[in-house]
Write an enzyme that holds these catalytic residues in place. Structure first.
Site, PDB file in Angstrom:
ATOM      1  N   GLU A  53       0.828  -1.205   0.000  1.00  0.00           N
ATOM      2  CA  GLU A  53       0.000   0.000   0.000  1.00  0.00           C
ATOM      3  C   GLU A  53       0.868   1.262   0.000  1.00  0.00           C
ATOM      4  O   GLU A  53       0.540   2.266  -0.655  1.00  0.00           O
ATOM      5  CB  GLU A  53      -0.928  -0.004   1.215  1.00  0.00           C
ATOM      6  N   PRO A 261       9.680 -14.742  -0.616  1.00  0.00           N
ATOM      7  CA  PRO A 261       8.399 -14.788   0.094  1.00  0.00           C
ATOM      8  C   PRO A 261       7.949 -13.398   0.533  1.00  0.00           C
ATOM      9  O   PRO A 261       8.781 -12.517   0.801  1.00  0.00           O
ATOM     10  CB  PRO A 261       8.687 -15.676   1.305  1.00  0.00           C
ATOM     11  N   GLU A 304      14.954  -5.715  -1.728  1.00  0.00           N
ATOM     12  CA  GLU A 304      15.755  -6.112  -2.885  1.00  0.00           C
ATOM     13  C   GLU A 304      14.902  -6.592  -4.053  1.00  0.00           C
ATOM     14  O   GLU A 304      15.426  -7.205  -4.988  1.00  0.00           O
ATOM     15  CB  GLU A 304      16.739  -7.216  -2.482  1.00  0.00           C
ATOM     16  N   GLU A 331       5.417  -3.830 -11.406  1.00  0.00           N
ATOM     17  CA  GLU A 331       6.863  -3.919 -11.187  1.00  0.00           C
ATOM     18  C   GLU A 331       7.535  -4.951 -12.093  1.00  0.00           C
ATOM     19  O   GLU A 331       8.547  -4.639 -12.728  1.00  0.00           O
ATOM     20  CB  GLU A 331       7.148  -4.181  -9.711  1.00  0.00           C
TER      21      GLU A 331
END
Length: 428
Positions: A53, A261, A304, A331
């Protein structure tokens, strides 16, 4: 509001235990750690849940700072990782804090310290007492990029005594799709306060560049056309991804998987799954470097993702094989990575529908589909999918209303016409 007061009373022990676990965070949770002082200008309080968000609100924050040079912002979030993420932007005139607990006393302390002129809530962060305390002071509340799924609508609709006063305290709401807008109105939002549909994520800044030294060190181990990234996976997804990858890897040993994850604390259980499949792996957080036979790199670190997107020719977007609404396609597309996703993409339904229709993304239902995709989507297919995705997303961003209606609404509500005037400064 009685059911919510009862909920807060029963939740108090859990909140107290959270304060104990989050060393050094108690003052912020209780509304403390106010501003250091300085010149008084408009103060905007923006609240977002966590990293996703916050990322969607990044362009909005930059635009507010750009157009109101005298303004300050206090950004709050629910998690320590979110706080670290936003602080990593290093923005002047932006303070980042953990959100005060939704009790009247903590909120009054926070509001007295910061004196915010408006509260912006991002996506689905509807907190009854925050709305009530701001409304009691005559300060506007805006909900931007607002999400409301059918399932959430059904839950809220069972609590009319709670939800209708909340809707009445919202000064302006911009939903991220037409369905969500209609559901907010059905819950009691004044339709005159429902602005145009604007998906904050579509106004996102260009994809971040990875650390060049880290990329140079890892690129030889991860040939881009042979590398799959599993981005922001949730519990229940890792097994499917790993099983599908193992099947494809048995036929093509040159394949590589970077598994990132959503919550790095889950790394030990994921490592156990990798070991059970007898796949050689290395773990990023332990400083383990991948070797020539490393099939899986467990990327259990924060901050990262740009590096992982940049290394991977194909990205599976997490939160989509389990019912989490799916994470961002913007992205991976921004880094030229072909996109795989599961069926649960309600958070980005419109853009995924457009990507799928043009063959710019590929839906997968589980391990077998992932293995099949790795077999079929070669380097040329990856490039073609990425090019289509870039074109589709650019068209959607150009066709969208952009941030101007949101900034104009905020400017009108706080008496700052400068928010409607476009400037060119970048707060990168």
């Amino acid at each position: 509001m009685l059911p919510y007061r009862i909920f807060l009373a029963f939740a108090a022990p859990a909140f107290a235990w959270r304060l104990v676990r989050e060393r050094g965070a108690a003052a912020e949770r209780l509304g403390g750690h106010g501003p250091a002082g300085g010149a008084r200008g408009p103060v905007i309080w923006l609240h977002a849940a966590s990293n996703g968000e916050l990322a969607s609100a990044r362009a909005l924050i930059g635009a507010i700072l750009d157009r109101l040079p005298g303004a300050r912002m206090v950004v709050t979030c629910n998690t320590l990782t979110g706080r670290d993420f936003a602080r990593g932007w290093g923005l002047d005139r932006v303070a980042v804090r953990l959100a005060p607990l939704d009790y009247h006393a903590t909120l009054r302390r926070f509001i007295a310290a910061w004196q915010p002129d408006a509260l912006i809530l991002v996506e689905s962060e509807l907190w009854p007492n925050r709305l009530a305390e701001m409304a009691a002071r005559g300060r506007p509340v805006l909900v931007l990029g607002a999400r409301m799924s059918e399932r959430s609508f059904a839950r809220w609709a069972r609590l009319p005594g709670l939800v209708r006063p909340m809707m009445g305290r919202i000064s302006y709401l911009s939903a991220q799709d037409a369905g969500a807008r209609a559901r907010f109105v059905a819950l009691g939002l004044d339709e005159a306060k429902a602005g145009p549909v604007v998906d904050l994520k579509s106004a996102a800044r260009p994809a971040a560049a990875p650390d060049p030294d880290a990329r140079a060190a890892l690129a030889p181990h991860f040939p881009r056309a042979e590398t799959l990234l599993a981005a922001s996976t949730h519990e229940g997804e890792d097994r499917e991804v790993l099983t599908g990858f193992a099947k494809a890897h048995a036929a093509r040993p040159e394949l590589r998987l970077i598994l990132a994850p959503r919550h790095p604390r889950r790394a030990p259980e994921i490592a156990a799954q990798i070991a059970r499949l007898r796949l050689p792996f290395a773990t990023r957080s332990r400083g383990e470097a991948p070797g020539h036979d490393t099939a899986v790199y467990l990327a259990d670190t924060m901050g990262e993702m740009a590096l992982w997107y940049d290394l991977a020719g194909i990205t599976f977007v997490g939160g989509s094989l389990v019912d989490r609404g799916g994470h961002t396609p913007y992205e991976p597309a921004g880094h030229g990575s072909a996109i795989l996703h599961g069926p649960h993409v309600a958070n980005f339904a419109g853009v995924y529908a457009a990507l799928d229709a043009d063959g710019a993304a590929r839906p997968v239902a589980g391990a077998d589909d992932i293995a099949r995709a790795l077999d079929q989507i070669d380097e040329n297919a990856q490039a073609a999918m990425a090019a289509r995705a870039t074109r589709i997303i650019a068209a959607q961003q150009q066709a969208g209303a952009g941030l101007d209606p949101l900034l104009a609404a905020l400017g009108r509500l706080i008496g700052e016409p400068g928010l409607t005037a476009t400037k060119g400064t970048d707060h990168g």
